[in-house]
Design an enzyme around this catalytic site. Structure first.
Site, mmCIF file in Angstrom:
data_model
loop_
_atom_site.group_PDB
_atom_site.id
_atom_site.type_symbol
_atom_site.label_atom_id
_atom_site.label_comp_id
_atom_site.label_asym_id
_atom_site.label_seq_id
_atom_site.Cartn_x
_atom_site.Cartn_y
_atom_site.Cartn_z
ATOM 1 N N THR A 1 42.649 21.776 -54.434
ATOM 2 C CA THR A 1 42.760 22.861 -53.457
ATOM 3 C C THR A 1 41.636 23.878 -53.665
ATOM 4 O O THR A 1 40.983 23.902 -54.711
ATOM 5 C CB THR A 1 44.103 23.607 -53.622
ATOM 6 O OG1 THR A 1 44.124 24.158 -54.952
ATOM 7 C CG2 THR A 1 45.293 22.675 -53.433
ATOM 8 N N SER A 2 41.477 24.751 -52.669
ATOM 9 C CA SER A 2 40.452 25.794 -52.777
ATOM 10 C C SER A 2 40.698 26.679 -54.002
ATOM 11 O O SER A 2 39.763 27.137 -54.657
ATOM 12 C CB SER A 2 40.459 26.663 -51.520
ATOM 13 O OG SER A 2 39.996 25.889 -50.438
ATOM 14 N N GLU B 1 51.883 12.717 -57.263
ATOM 15 C CA GLU B 1 53.279 12.270 -57.266
ATOM 16 C C GLU B 1 54.113 13.339 -56.577
ATOM 17 O O GLU B 1 53.609 14.434 -56.315
ATOM 18 C CB GLU B 1 53.740 12.060 -58.719
ATOM 19 C CG GLU B 1 52.953 10.958 -59.421
ATOM 20 C CD GLU B 1 53.369 10.731 -60.873
ATOM 21 O OE1 GLU B 1 54.253 11.470 -61.353
ATOM 22 O OE2 GLU B 1 52.802 9.826 -61.494
ATOM 23 N N THR C 1 46.356 7.904 -49.556
ATOM 24 C CA THR C 1 45.555 7.459 -48.415
ATOM 25 C C THR C 1 45.473 5.940 -48.415
ATOM 26 O O THR C 1 45.239 5.338 -49.471
ATOM 27 C CB THR C 1 44.140 8.079 -48.489
ATOM 28 O OG1 THR C 1 44.273 9.495 -48.459
ATOM 29 C CG2 THR C 1 43.280 7.635 -47.317
ATOM 30 N N GLN D 1 38.654 29.214 -30.029
ATOM 31 C CA GLN D 1 38.597 30.534 -29.380
ATOM 32 C C GLN D 1 37.618 30.514 -28.197
ATOM 33 O O GLN D 1 37.913 31.040 -27.130
ATOM 34 C CB GLN D 1 38.173 31.586 -30.418
ATOM 35 C CG GLN D 1 38.337 33.018 -29.950
ATOM 36 C CD GLN D 1 39.804 33.400 -29.742
ATOM 37 O OE1 GLN D 1 40.701 32.798 -30.329
ATOM 38 N NE2 GLN D 1 40.051 34.359 -28.870
ATOM 39 N N ILE D 2 36.465 29.879 -28.402
ATOM 40 C CA ILE D 2 35.469 29.815 -27.321
ATOM 41 C C ILE D 2 35.991 28.971 -26.153
ATOM 42 O O ILE D 2 35.729 29.269 -24.992
ATOM 43 C CB ILE D 2 34.131 29.265 -27.863
ATOM 44 C CG1 ILE D 2 33.461 30.332 -28.746
ATOM 45 C CG2 ILE D 2 33.193 28.829 -26.733
ATOM 46 C CD1 ILE D 2 32.230 29.863 -29.493
ATOM 47 N N HIS D 3 36.763 27.946 -26.473
ATOM 48 C CA HIS D 3 37.328 27.104 -25.417
ATOM 49 C C HIS D 3 38.473 27.801 -24.672
ATOM 50 O O HIS D 3 38.876 27.361 -23.590
ATOM 51 C CB HIS D 3 37.862 25.790 -25.997
ATOM 52 C CG HIS D 3 36.813 24.746 -26.223
ATOM 53 N ND1 HIS D 3 35.843 24.861 -27.183
ATOM 54 C CD2 HIS D 3 36.583 23.549 -25.614
ATOM 55 C CE1 HIS D 3 35.073 23.776 -27.159
ATOM 56 N NE2 HIS D 3 35.492 22.971 -26.217
ATOM 57 N N GLY D 4 39.040 28.848 -25.281
ATOM 58 C CA GLY D 4 40.159 29.539 -24.645
ATOM 59 C C GLY D 4 41.345 28.608 -24.463
ATOM 60 O O GLY D 4 41.607 27.757 -25.313
ATOM 61 N N GLU E 1 41.770 16.590 -52.778
ATOM 62 C CA GLU E 1 40.703 16.506 -53.786
ATOM 63 C C GLU E 1 40.507 17.846 -54.503
ATOM 64 O O GLU E 1 39.401 18.233 -54.853
ATOM 65 C CB GLU E 1 39.397 16.046 -53.114
ATOM 66 C CG GLU E 1 38.523 15.129 -53.951
ATOM 67 C CD GLU E 1 39.205 13.849 -54.402
ATOM 68 O OE1 GLU E 1 40.103 13.339 -53.703
ATOM 69 O OE2 GLU E 1 38.844 13.362 -55.494
#
Lengths: 385, 263
Positions: free
Chosen positions: A367-368, A126, A157, A338-341, A365
């Protein structure tokens, strides 16, 4: 101990992957940018049984176990998390009906979801109620043979496209104990007083429909009560271990999707006259990403296996899997960008979307932080307080 | 009515690969259901859905590794499967079309189907001859490269469209029993449903040796032998036209006319 999937599980994985590659991947960017619900894809997915994968066979589903459903989630989310969620969420809330519904409710509400004729949802949060589920204030009062429901539900959802929702309501405010006095009630979207406001501008999973539900004197028949009056919170809790395992599987899928795309890109992209995958800095990133994916997958599989076989150890494992896999999803998606830059910073490449999509798995579902509370509670032998 | 569909597990090769003896190094290959056979299976399953009492049986020549691929066809609706394999068959050896047809014909004689559907060709060897050779050995009628099929089961006639070169289609009638080689695009092959995959696990998949189908190792005698596998040398010769569609189309037309392609 056997780490192999069965022939059937491998076949399911390969066919879902084929479906996801051909039907989900090509249009994922469009649904993301337009925040559009992918109705045609969900209908196609329903045709092959993906919307009813966890619904029992007797109600038109396939009745697959939690592990096989985790495998399906992984493949769908590796193609696109937003559309993957649309497909898997058509049965949100169905577990309550499977576990506690009457025969009539199962026939009326489960079968249409399994066949793709209806979309359902679960309404718990809510505006003022997130992690503290026991403070739900949506009120359902009995009036003759009807429930009259008033309140607002947030972050739901399928909220603006769903046909019916399992809504957690307070039915007995005078009940003793903070977990008592709640009930799960099915509310159809076509009832008078039901209104849904689509929430736009989400960071990720933008193909998925999210809405606020406004319930203003909504009347539903008393037989829409699911299970036992007053036991709604406890009924809901029964399935958290399973649904958290499901989110862990989603996170594994996101991490896998990002890691695979990063590997492809690194082999393709050339700098200083050679593919960047020849550089040790990139190789180490790829090694760590793929190791993390595998570790998250194993923890998730063990949690899923425990749902079906060994639920004594489940609660802690489910929280560990959910917390760890969602963290891996965020970290791996980050490294993939990062690898894709520069190319990863725009939506010409999927990793930009995965970077945004990954975050939700650390939030919804439970939180951490809530997952860590649960793990600690289990470690320290403390019960629910 | 019985429809026999030949199903082959084919090898897909990565863009970059290494040759190992007469084959491709295992690291660069994946196995899958032959694309043309997928259309043949779909055509057979559609027949079984539109007509009463149609049994769809698949037949495959391949080692036990091929079973996962065969189950794909079962998951899409075939009723049962036969897999022919024998110690006399070598995993890596190439089977020429006549040899394959001999094995398939032996199965067909046992099964006695009304209709046999094969793919036009396999995606790996691409010889495109097994289907018609099979018809020749069985002494039945055939039609190759079929891209539309309208079966009159009562009359025992298949009205087919055959794809010929130059965009020409031949409309012809074939009397059953017959072999039709099926072209891609004839239908829209389905995905296996989860329910189909579940059911496929308990469908019959019979393994047959050469002896089981009434043959012995002499059936494998072939005048054709694979002696080498090599990558053809590639030459760069691409011309890239840049500019607006109007400009580039004109340039392309000029080239085609010059080379005698366009008149």
């Amino acid at each position: 101990m056997d780490f192999d999937l069965t022939d059937e599980q491998r076949q399911v994985r390969d066919e879902v992957r084929r479906f996801a590659e051909n039907e989900i991947k090509p249009d994922a960017t469009e649904y993301d940018t337009e925040e559009k619900y992918p109705r045609e894809i969900v209908e196609q997915a329903a045709e092959i049984g993906l919307t009813g994968a966890n619904i029992p066979v007797e109600y038109g589903g396939v009745g697959y176990d939690t592990l096989t459903n985790a495998i399906i989630a992984e493949e769908l989310f590796a193609a696109d998390p937003g559309i993957g969620l649309c497909i898997q969420s058509t049965a949100f809330g169905a577990d309550a009906l499977v576990g506690f519904g009457t025969e009539e409710q199962k026939e009326a509400f489960l079968e249409p979801v399994a066949t793709g004729d209806a979309i359902m949802g679960a309404a718990i949060s809510e505006p003022d109620v997130g992690s503290d589920v026991s403070s739900v204030s949506t009120r359902a009062e009995k009036d003759g043979d009807e429930w009259v429901i008033n309140g607002n539900k947030m972050w739901i959802t399928n909220g603006s496209i769903g046909d019916y929702f399992v809504v957690l309501c307070k039915t007995d405010p005078e009940a003793e104990g903070r977990y008592n006095g709640f009930s799960q009630i099915v509310v159809e979207a076509d009832r008078d007083g039901f209104e849904a406001d689509k929430i736009t501008g989400k960071l990720g999973i933008r193909a998925s429909d999210t809405a606020e539900l406004i319930l203003d004197d909504v009347r539903v028949p008393e037989e829409n009560l699911v299970g036992t009056r007053g036991a709604g919170f406890l009924q809901l809790m029964q399935f958290f271990d399973e649904t958290r395992t499901g989110v862990a599987a989603q996170a594994v899928g996101i991490a896998k999707g990002a890691a695979e795309r990063a590997l492809d890109y690194a082999e393709d992209r050339e700098q200083f006259s050679k593919p960047i995958s020849e550089f040790q800095a990139i190789q180490h990133k790829l090694s760590e990403m793929h190791t993390q994916v595998e570790a998250a997958r194993m923890l998730t599989y063990k949690s899923a296996w425990s749902v079906d076989n060994e639920d004594d150890q489940l609660t802690m494992l489910a929280s560990m899997a959910k917390e760890f896999a969602s963290r891996v999803a965020v970290e791996v998606a980050d490294e993939a960008v990062q690898i894709h830059g520069g190319a990863g910073y725009v939506n010409d490449f999927d990793v930009e979307r995965f970077y945004r999509d990954a975050k939700i798995t650390q939030i919804y579902e439970g939180t951490s932080e809530i997952q860590k509370n649960i793990i600690a509670r289990e470690l320290l032998g403390k019960g629910m307080t | 009515m019985k429809v026999l569909v030949t199903v082959k597990e084919v090898t897909a090769v990565d863009d970059e690969f290494e040759i190992d003896g007469l084959g491709i190094d295992d690291r660069y290959v994946t196995a899958d259901l032959n694309e043309w056979d997928e259309y043949a299976v779909e055509e057979a399953v559609q027949l079984s859905e539109s007509l009463d009492d149609v049994e769809v049986v698949t037949v495959t020549i391949g080692p036990s590794d091929a079973e996962e691929t065969i189950r794909q066809a079962l998951a899409k609706g075939a009723d049962r499967a036969i897999r022919v394999w024998d110690d006399a068959l070598d995993d890596d050896a190439m089977l020429d079309p006549a040899t394959k047809a001999r094995l398939l014909a032996a199965v067909a004689e046992q099964e006695d189907p009304d209709l046999i559907l094969t793919g036009v060709q396999s995606a790996d060897d691409s010889l495109g001859a097994t289907g018609v050779t099979l018809a020749d050995q069985l002494g039945t009628e055939w039609a190759a490269v079929v891209n539309a099929l309208d079966l009159d089961a009562q009359a025992g006639v298949a009205h087919v469209h055959r794809e010929l070169e130059g965009g020409v289609e031949e409309l012809t009638d074939v009397e059953l029993p017959a072999v039709l080689t099926i072209q891609t695009g004839i239908n829209d092959p389905r995905y296996a449903s989860l329910r189909g995959i579940r059911q496929a696990q308990s469908k019959e998949l019979a393994e047959k040796t050469l002896a089981d189908i009434g043959l012995d190792a002499t059936a494998l005698d072939s005048p054709i032998e694979q002696t080498a596998l090599y990558e053809p040398e590639s030459e760069g010769g691409a011309t890239l036209y840049e500019g607006t569609p109007e400009e580039t189309a004109g340039e392309l037309a000029g080239l085609l006319a010059e080379r005698g392609v366009g008149q």
